[in-house]
Enzyme design. Structure first.
Site, mmCIF file in Angstrom:
data_model
loop_
_atom_site.group_PDB
_atom_site.id
_atom_site.type_symbol
_atom_site.label_atom_id
_atom_site.label_comp_id
_atom_site.label_asym_id
_atom_site.label_seq_id
_atom_site.Cartn_x
_atom_site.Cartn_y
_atom_site.Cartn_z
ATOM 1 N N PHE A 125 44.005 50.269 38.012
ATOM 2 C CA PHE A 125 43.944 51.719 38.194
ATOM 3 C C PHE A 125 42.684 52.243 37.507
ATOM 4 C CE2 PHE A 125 48.738 52.925 38.752
ATOM 5 C CZ PHE A 125 48.749 52.251 39.959
ATOM 6 N N GLU B 215 41.008 43.760 49.396
ATOM 7 C CA GLU B 215 40.575 42.552 48.698
ATOM 8 C C GLU B 215 40.360 41.412 49.679
ATOM 9 O OE1 GLU B 215 41.864 39.520 45.071
ATOM 10 O OE2 GLU B 215 43.379 40.818 45.986
ATOM 11 N N LYS C 36 51.264 36.587 42.084
ATOM 12 C CA LYS C 36 52.210 37.701 41.974
ATOM 13 C C LYS C 36 53.354 37.609 42.974
ATOM 14 C CE LYS C 36 48.710 40.890 40.169
ATOM 15 N NZ LYS C 36 47.520 40.004 40.318
ATOM 16 N N HIS D 103 43.997 39.036 43.460
ATOM 17 C CA HIS D 103 44.751 40.053 42.727
ATOM 18 C C HIS D 103 46.015 40.417 43.506
ATOM 19 C CE1 HIS D 103 45.529 43.435 40.118
ATOM 20 N NE2 HIS D 103 45.512 44.280 41.140
ATOM 21 N N HIS E 198 53.963 41.617 39.129
ATOM 22 C CA HIS E 198 52.689 42.054 38.566
ATOM 23 C C HIS E 198 52.849 42.310 37.067
ATOM 24 C CE1 HIS E 198 48.902 43.742 37.944
ATOM 25 N NE2 HIS E 198 48.898 44.751 38.814
ATOM 26 N N CYS F 80 45.233 46.973 35.039
ATOM 27 C CA CYS F 80 45.610 45.626 35.512
ATOM 28 C C CYS F 80 44.451 44.638 35.487
ATOM 29 C CB CYS F 80 46.193 45.723 36.912
ATOM 30 S SG CYS F 80 47.506 46.943 37.032
#
Length: 493
Positions: free
Chosen positions: A480, A395, A415, A384, A420, A244
């Site tokens: 990831f 975050e 998002k 994010h 996403h 991502c």
């Protein structure tokens, strides 16, 4: 056989020479943070060459070199770092395929999340996504290729060509460019999933039934390659795949090619089309997705206590990055300036962020150092924030740790409305940052109805768009594998 011998011999000699050189050159160095003593890893930069901003970050660098290597490197002239600007934007998203339409829908708080229609997902616990309902390649991709390519490539090529059009790079203008100094760096996290899946199904019958293009059209690099072939651009051309975080990695690397004088124009960003049964099933198996099927537009809810996972999306986001003087010379409209960015790795877990958020914090701090930007200059962060339990909070904590003293700071998550877009997420979020700079408006956070207790809602944008004169915008993307990336944009001055 005689005709083949000389090239083969030459190849063997070259390979042997390369192996000998590699053995002689092997060395290890460590870059230590003077404050924490943490090991950052290897540094192979030549003596006397230092990354911009390293002096500000307080890092001490120790480099060991062979004497003869020092002599060679000292002869290399320093490359003056060149300014990089954004001159074009292209998107394919659940909220529209034009940068202005896309951003206006964000400002109005429209959600692009709905029930999946392209395949039967009635047996899945998740049946919603940021699915693109209407999309045409007419005028952008030749019909013959359009029928055979994976959607991620179709999205990529279409968004890339729309970015060129948006940037005034018409065919006539492109004919005057030095094509050896124009490149394409658009990545994908998942690649051609459907093409590959279809090939597996065909193989159950016979290999003769397989699409002859199934291998090249499944690889993540082929979108960039085909677009470069179409344009005749011979500069840097490859694909980065870091889950991502893909788009941000591609954007920063593309900018670095321009900064170092290796290119004048770069198309960069990301594209993904994971909304097929195997893609949905894979993320369901990870237990990563929201199951709020009865109310799709409420499913993606970053920082809200009632969040139950992220919502998948699809699309592409592409920027035209250009060297400043090159852009001025052709009379381009400059939307924003790209200041810099950084990458780090959590080195902790495949899917979970580091519990202390150290990789995220380090990434933001290194991005500031690379850009030469002070903390207090950041007044907008496009987070994010995917709507996962641990990711959102780690975050947020890192953002507050870095910028919490700035009362003007505004933070939002695109998002919450798009879902996403995996490898394409950073691309469309970069467009959102640039549009915020252009318009003076930042979009709302949708579905933030019951915020986490540790979250200061005064930092987060509310349920309506807000006025914001963006000084410097920071866009975060994490993937990831512990991949972290942060990039910065500012108004061009």
């Amino acid at each position: 056989m005689a005709a083949a011998a000389p090239p083969l011999c030459a190849w063997l000699v070259a390979a042997g020479a390369h192996a000998d050189f590699g053995a002689d050159e092997h060395r290890q160095t460590q870059c230590l943070d003077a404050g924490s003593g943490a090991t950052f890893g290897l540094d192979r930069r030549p003596l006397g060459v230092r990354r911009r901003g390293s002096a500000r970050s307080g890092m001490a660098v120790s480099v060991a070199l062979q004497p003869e290597r020092v002599i060679v490197e000292k002869k290399r002239p320093d490359v003056k770092q060149r300014r990089v600007v954004v001159t074009g934007m292209g998107v394919v998203t659940p909220l529209g395929h034009d940068p202005d339409v896309f951003y206006n829908n964000l400002l109005d708080g429209h959600s692009g999340i709905s029930e999946i229609e392209t395949f039967d997902c009635s047996k899945f616990p998740t049946r919603i996504a940021g699915e693109i309902k209407s999309f045409s390649t007419e005028g952008w991709v030749v019909p013959k290729l359009s029928k055979r390519m994976d959607k991620f490539m179709l999205y990529l090529i279409t968004a890339g060509k729309k970015a060129l059009e948006n940037g005034g790079l018409t065919e006539e203008v492109r004919n005057d460019l030095d094509k050896t100094r124009c490149g394409v760096l658009i990545g994908s996290a998942m690649g051609g999933m459907k093409v590959f899946n279809d090939a597996i199904e065909a193989l159950r019958v016979s290999y003769r039934k397989m699409n002859p293009f199934c291998v090249p059209f499944a690889t993540t690099n082929m979108g960039s390659a085909i677009l470069a072939m179409d344009l005749g651009w011979m500069g840097p051309n490859y694909s980065i795949s870091t889950a991502c975080a893909t788009s941000n990695f591609c954007i920063l690397n593309a900018a670095n090619h321009i900064r170092r004088g290796e290119a004048d124009v770069m198309l960069c960003g990301g594209s993904d089309a994971p909304l097929i049964p195997i893609g949905l099933g894979g993320f369901v198996a990870c237990r990563a997705l929201s199951q709020r099927n009865s109310d799709p537009t409420k499913a993606s809810r970053p920082w809200d206590m009632d969040r139950d996972g992220f919502v998948m999306g699809e699309g592409a986001g592409v920027l035209v990055l250009e060297e400043l003087e090159h852009a001025k010379q052709r009379g381009a409209t400059i939307y924003a300036e790209f200041l810099g960015g950084s990458f780090t790795c959590d080195a902790y877990h495949m899917t979970e962020p580091h519990p202390e958020g150290t990789g995220i914090t380090l990434c933001i701090e290194k991005a500031l150092a690379d850009s030469g930007v002070a903390r207090e200059e950041i007044n907008y962060v496009n987070a994010h924030a995917t709507s996962t339990q641990s990711g959102d909070l780690k975050e947020y904590e890192a953002i507050v740790r870095c910028f919490g003293q700035n009362p003007q700071l505004r933070v939002n998550s695109t998002k919450s409305m798009t879902g996403h877009l995996i490898g394409a997420a950073g691309g469309i979020e970069a467009v959102a940052c640039i549009q915020a700079i252009r318009t003076g408006w930042v979009h709302p956070n949708l579905n933030l109805e019951n915020p986490e207790k540790v979250v200061d809602v005064g930092v987060l944008v509310g349920a309506e768009k807000e006025r914001c004169e963006v000084k410097v915008a920071l866009s975060n993307s994490f993937g990831f594998g512990g991949h972290n990336s942060s990039i910065l944009f500012a108004p061009f001055k």
